[in-house]
Scaffold this motif. Structure first.
Motif, PDB file in Angstrom:
ATOM      1  N   GLU A  23      21.107  69.886  45.511  1.00 44.97           N
ATOM      2  CA  GLU A  23      21.651  71.077  44.836  1.00 44.97           C
ATOM      3  C   GLU A  23      21.070  71.176  43.420  1.00 44.97           C
ATOM      4  O   GLU A  23      20.747  72.261  42.942  1.00 44.97           O
ATOM      5  CB  GLU A  23      23.180  71.031  44.782  1.00 44.97           C
ATOM      6  N   HIS A  59      27.231  74.041  42.443  1.00 53.38           N
ATOM      7  CA  HIS A  59      27.343  73.318  43.720  1.00 53.38           C
ATOM      8  C   HIS A  59      27.152  71.820  43.487  1.00 53.38           C
ATOM      9  O   HIS A  59      27.871  70.992  44.038  1.00 53.38           O
ATOM     10  CB  HIS A  59      26.276  73.802  44.715  1.00 53.38           C
ATOM     11  N   GLN A 133      26.653  78.388  52.824  1.00 53.78           N
ATOM     12  CA  GLN A 133      25.290  78.405  53.367  1.00 53.78           C
ATOM     13  C   GLN A 133      25.095  79.559  54.341  1.00 53.78           C
ATOM     14  O   GLN A 133      24.004  80.131  54.406  1.00 53.78           O
ATOM     15  CB  GLN A 133      24.959  77.070  54.038  1.00 53.78           C
ATOM     16  N   GLU A 136      24.434  82.374  52.033  1.00 49.91           N
ATOM     17  CA  GLU A 136      23.157  82.200  51.329  1.00 49.91           C
ATOM     18  C   GLU A 136      21.982  82.508  52.248  1.00 49.91           C
ATOM     19  O   GLU A 136      21.028  83.161  51.842  1.00 49.91           O
ATOM     20  CB  GLU A 136      23.040  80.778  50.783  1.00 49.91           C
TER      21      GLU A 136
HETATM   22 FE   LIG Z   1      23.783  75.282  47.016  1.00 50.62          FE
END
Ligand SMILES: [Fe+2]
Ligand SMILES: [Fe+2]
Length: 178
Positions: A23, A59, A133, A136
């Motif tokens: 991250e 994150h 995710q 994302e």
């Molecule tokens: Fe991330």
């Protein structure tokens, strides 16, 4: 060695620390992408990557704190070999999508390991990242698609840059925290 102070297994703790690193590195990669887009003159995309960089740092901190709060030893990561060159405007967004897919795979791997060890706390903690995710990847894919939908000829790339801030996650994911 008997681990008295934490219910995290050594394996899960190591995987979580690896994720802290990933991250953190994502944050720095997105920062490089922000600079790259800025140099090409694509201001919205540059702004987007600056924001994205900050999100990835959050994150990193979220996992770092989880390790600490669980009695483990979080490791402040070494960030090395951050790419600075992405080939083209489109190349940046393709790299961003690849990066997100790699993160999804990594998160999934830790969730599986956590379930295998009966570590429901970590599996539960990581559900936030599983949803994150999903969003994302969805939005990263939509950004790459703009290059085909709008096309890069003429004022195409300018139009793509205009559209970047308009890409948002699907409704189904709208109930997540951040
Ligand atoms: Fe991330
Ligand atoms: Fe991400």
């Amino acid at each position: 060695m008997i681990r008295m102070k934490t219910s995290l297994s050594e394996e899960i703790e190591a995987l979580l620390n690896k994720q802290v690193q990933m991250e953190g590195k994502s944050s720095y990669i997105y920062l490089a992408m922000a600079a790259y887009c800025d140099q090409l003159g694509f201001e919205n995309s540059s702004e987007f990557f600056f924001t994205q960089s900050e999100e990835e740092r959050q994150h990193m901190l979220k996992i770092f704190r989880y390790i600490a709060d669980s009695g483990g030893s979080p490791i402040s990561p070494d960030i090395m070999e951050v790419p600075q060159e992405f080939g083209s405007f489109r190349g940046v967004f393709e790299s961003a999508l690849e990066q997100e897919i790699a993160v999804t795979k990594s998160i999934n791997k830790i969730v599986s390991a956590a379930y295998k060890e009966g570590d429901h706390s970590t599996a539960n903690f990581l559900q936030w990242f599983v949803r994150e995710q999903q969003e994302e990847e969805f939005t990263a894919r939509k950004r790459v698609e703009l290059f085909d939908v709008i096309g890069e000829e003429g004022i195409g790339r300018y139009m793509i840059d205009q559209k970047i801030p308009e890409i948002v996650p699907p409704e189904s994911a709208a109930d997540s925290d951040i």
